[in-house]
Design a protein around this motif. Structure first.
Motif, short mmCIF file in Angstrom:
data_model
loop_
_atom_site.label_atom_id
_atom_site.label_comp_id
_atom_site.label_asym_id
_atom_site.label_seq_id
_atom_site.Cartn_x
_atom_site.Cartn_y
_atom_site.Cartn_z
N LEU A 80 0.85 -1.19 0.00
CA LEU A 80 0.00 0.00 0.00
C LEU A 80 0.89 1.24 0.00
O LEU A 80 1.84 1.32 0.77
CB LEU A 80 -0.90 0.01 1.24
N TRP A 81 0.56 2.21 -0.84
CA TRP A 81 1.34 3.43 -0.96
C TRP A 81 0.50 4.64 -0.60
O TRP A 81 -0.67 4.71 -0.94
CB TRP A 81 1.86 3.61 -2.39
N ARG A 82 1.12 5.60 0.10
CA ARG A 82 0.47 6.87 0.38
C ARG A 82 1.53 7.97 0.30
O ARG A 82 2.71 7.74 0.57
CB ARG A 82 -0.15 6.88 1.78
N ALA A 83 1.06 9.18 -0.04
CA ALA A 83 1.96 10.33 -0.15
C ALA A 83 1.90 11.16 1.13
O ALA A 83 0.80 11.45 1.63
CB ALA A 83 1.55 11.20 -1.34
N TYR A 84 3.06 11.50 1.65
CA TYR A 84 3.14 12.35 2.84
C TYR A 84 4.23 13.40 2.64
O TYR A 84 5.34 13.07 2.20
CB TYR A 84 3.46 11.53 4.10
N SER A 85 3.91 14.65 2.96
CA SER A 85 4.91 15.71 2.86
C SER A 85 6.06 15.43 3.83
O SER A 85 5.84 14.94 4.94
CB SER A 85 4.29 17.07 3.16
N VAL A 86 7.24 15.78 3.41
CA VAL A 86 8.41 15.65 4.28
C VAL A 86 8.48 16.90 5.15
O VAL A 86 8.48 18.02 4.63
CB VAL A 86 9.69 15.50 3.44
N THR A 87 8.53 16.71 6.46
CA THR A 87 8.58 17.87 7.36
C THR A 87 10.00 18.22 7.78
O THR A 87 10.25 19.31 8.28
CB THR A 87 7.75 17.63 8.63
N SER A 88 10.93 17.31 7.60
CA SER A 88 12.30 17.57 8.02
C SER A 88 12.99 18.54 7.07
O SER A 88 12.56 18.74 5.93
CB SER A 88 13.09 16.26 8.10
N ALA A 89 14.07 19.15 7.54
CA ALA A 89 14.86 20.04 6.70
C ALA A 89 15.56 19.22 5.62
O ALA A 89 15.89 18.05 5.82
CB ALA A 89 15.89 20.79 7.55
N ALA A 90 15.80 19.85 4.48
CA ALA A 90 16.42 19.14 3.36
C ALA A 90 17.82 18.64 3.69
O ALA A 90 18.31 17.70 3.07
CB ALA A 90 16.46 20.05 2.13
N SER A 91 18.47 19.27 4.68
CA SER A 91 19.85 18.91 5.02
C SER A 91 19.95 17.78 6.04
O SER A 91 21.05 17.29 6.31
CB SER A 91 20.58 20.14 5.57
N GLU A 92 18.83 17.36 6.62
CA GLU A 92 18.89 16.35 7.69
C GLU A 92 19.17 14.95 7.15
O GLU A 92 18.84 14.62 6.01
CB GLU A 92 17.57 16.34 8.47
N SER A 93 19.75 14.13 8.01
CA SER A 93 20.10 12.77 7.62
C SER A 93 18.91 11.82 7.70
O SER A 93 18.97 10.70 7.19
CB SER A 93 21.23 12.23 8.51
N GLU A 94 17.81 12.25 8.34
CA GLU A 94 16.61 11.45 8.43
C GLU A 94 15.45 12.18 7.77
O GLU A 94 15.53 13.39 7.50
CB GLU A 94 16.26 11.16 9.90
N LEU A 95 14.37 11.45 7.51
CA LEU A 95 13.16 12.04 6.96
C LEU A 95 12.07 11.99 8.02
O LEU A 95 11.97 11.01 8.76
CB LEU A 95 12.70 11.27 5.71
N GLU A 96 11.24 13.04 8.08
CA GLU A 96 10.16 13.08 9.06
C GLU A 96 8.83 13.35 8.36
O GLU A 96 8.79 14.07 7.35
CB GLU A 96 10.41 14.16 10.11
N TYR A 97 7.75 12.77 8.91
CA TYR A 97 6.42 12.90 8.34
C TYR A 97 5.42 13.21 9.45
O TYR A 97 5.60 12.80 10.59
CB TYR A 97 6.01 11.60 7.64
N PHE A 98 4.36 13.94 9.09
CA PHE A 98 3.32 14.34 10.03
C PHE A 98 1.99 13.85 9.47
O PHE A 98 1.62 14.19 8.34
CB PHE A 98 3.33 15.87 10.14
N LEU A 99 1.25 13.04 10.22
CA LEU A 99 0.03 12.46 9.68
C LEU A 99 -1.02 12.25 10.76
O LEU A 99 -0.75 12.29 11.95
CB LEU A 99 0.33 11.12 9.00
N VAL A 100 -2.23 12.00 10.29
CA VAL A 100 -3.35 11.71 11.17
C VAL A 100 -3.77 10.26 10.93
O VAL A 100 -3.83 9.81 9.78
CB VAL A 100 -4.53 12.67 10.94
N GLN A 101 -4.02 9.54 11.98
CA GLN A 101 -4.50 8.17 11.85
C GLN A 101 -6.01 8.21 11.61
O GLN A 101 -6.78 8.68 12.46
CB GLN A 101 -4.17 7.36 13.09
N VAL A 102 -6.42 7.72 10.46
CA VAL A 102 -7.83 7.72 10.07
C VAL A 102 -8.46 6.41 10.52
O VAL A 102 -7.99 5.33 10.13
CB VAL A 102 -7.97 7.88 8.55
N PRO A 103 -9.50 6.45 11.36
CA PRO A 103 -10.15 5.22 11.79
C PRO A 103 -10.60 4.38 10.59
O PRO A 103 -11.32 4.86 9.72
CB PRO A 103 -11.35 5.71 12.60
#
Length: 267
Positions: free
Chosen positions: A60-83
C-alpha cells in the motif's frame, strides 16, 4: 531441484526499505515519525514522499509531505490516523526499528521556487497540511527570499497545534536569522477557544480572510504586488480561499506564467 527465490514485493530501483527511528504522538490520532533516509534521496522543501507498507503480498502506498529540513540525515512525516484507514491502520503500534518503504523520488510542485518575486510569504494550513511548511521554514533560502513569513495553522482543537516549540525556535537559528526575514505564527481553532494572546485566533481561515482578521493579526495586507501565498490542507478551504484571492486579483502560478499562489490538497 533448485527453487527460484521469490521476487521482492517492490523493485529496489523504485523504493528502498528504511527503518523507523522515532515516533511522537501529538494527540491520540496525530503523530510524527522519522525514518532513515534512502541513500542519495533528494527533495525540495514543500515536496512529498511516497511511503509504502506491505500487507500480505500487496504494497500500500500513500503520499506524505516531508517535514524535516532538506539537510537532515533522516526524513520526518506528520500524519493523522484515520479510523479504518487502510494505510494508517498498518501504522498502529509504530515503533523504532519497524520497516517502511520509501520511494526513491520526491514529488510535488508546492515549492517556493515557483514564485519569481514578492515580499511576504503567507503559508495557510489546516490540520496536517502544516507538514510541508515545517520543512519550508527550515530552509535558509526562504528567509533570504522574503521579508515577512506568515504561517497560519487552523485546527479544530488547540491540542492539535503541533510543532509549536520547533516553530518558535526558528528565528533563533543563526543560519535562518541571517536571512533577515520576520516570522509570524498565527494559530486558529474552530471548535474550542484558545487563551487570549498574540497570534491566537478563532475561526476558519476563509472567514478570517474574508473579514480582515487575518491581515489585521499579521499587520500586513494581502496584495498582488507583495503577497505570495501557499495553501495546503482541506480541499474545501483551498477552493474557498482561491475564490477569495481571485476576487482580489491574485492568480495561481502556472508553468510559464508567474502568479501569486500555489496550492496542494491534503486530504
Amino acid at each position: 531441484m533448485s527453487s527460484t527465490p521469490p521476487k521482492p514485493a517492490v523493485s529496489p530501483l523504485k523504493a528502498s526499505t528504511e527503518s523507523v527511528t522515532s515516533v511522537h504522538y501529538w494527540t491520540d490520532k496525530l503523530l510524527s515519525f522519522r525514518s532513515t533516509r534512502p541513500a542519495g534521496y533528494q527533495f525540495t522543501p514543500g515536496q512529498f514522499a511516497r511511503l509504502g507498507v506491505t500487507v500480505g503480498e500487496e504494497v500500500l502506498w500513500r503520499a506524505y509531505s516531508v517535514t524535516s529540513a532538506a539537510s537532515e540525515s533522516e526524513l520526518e512525516y506528520f500524519l493523522v490516523q484515520v479510523p479504518g484507514g487502510q494505510f494508517t491502520e498498518q501504522l498502529k503500534g509504530l515503533q523504532p526499528g519497524m520497516p517502511i518503504l520509501v520511494e526513491k523520488f520526491s514529488y510535488g510542485f508546492m515549492t517556493v521556487d515557483r514564485f519569481v518575486d514578492g515580499e511576504d510569504l503567507w503559508m495557510l494550513a489546516t490540520g496536517t497540511g502544516l507538514g510541508p511548511f515545517i520543512s519550508i521554514l527550515q530552509d535558509p533560502a526562504v528567509w533570504q527570499k522574503f521579508r515577512n513569513l506568515i504561517l497560519v495553522h487552523c485546527v479544530r482543537n488547540a491540542d492539535e497545534l503541533a510543532y509549536q516549540e520547533l516553530l518558535a525556535s526558528l528565528p533563533t537559528r543563526p543560519e535562518l536569522a541571517a536571512g533577515g526575514a520576520r516570522l509570524q505564527l498565527l494559530r486558529s481553532t474552530t471548535r474550542d477557544a484558545q487563551a487570549a494572546g498574540p497570534g491566537n485566533l478563532q475561526g476558519r481561515i476563509t472567514a478570517l480572510l474574508a473579514n480582515g482578521a487575518l491581515e489585521a493579526a499579521a499587520g500586513l495586507d494581502i496584495t498582488v504586488e507583495k503577497s505570495r501565498i501557499m495553501m495546503c490542507g482541506n480541499p474545501e478551504m483551498i477552493t474557498e480561499t482561491r475564490e477569495l484571492l481571485h476576487q482580489r486579483g491574485l492568480r495561481p502560478c502556472r508553468r510559464a506564467v508567474p502568479g501569486q499562489f500555489v496550492t496542494e490538497d491534503y486530504w
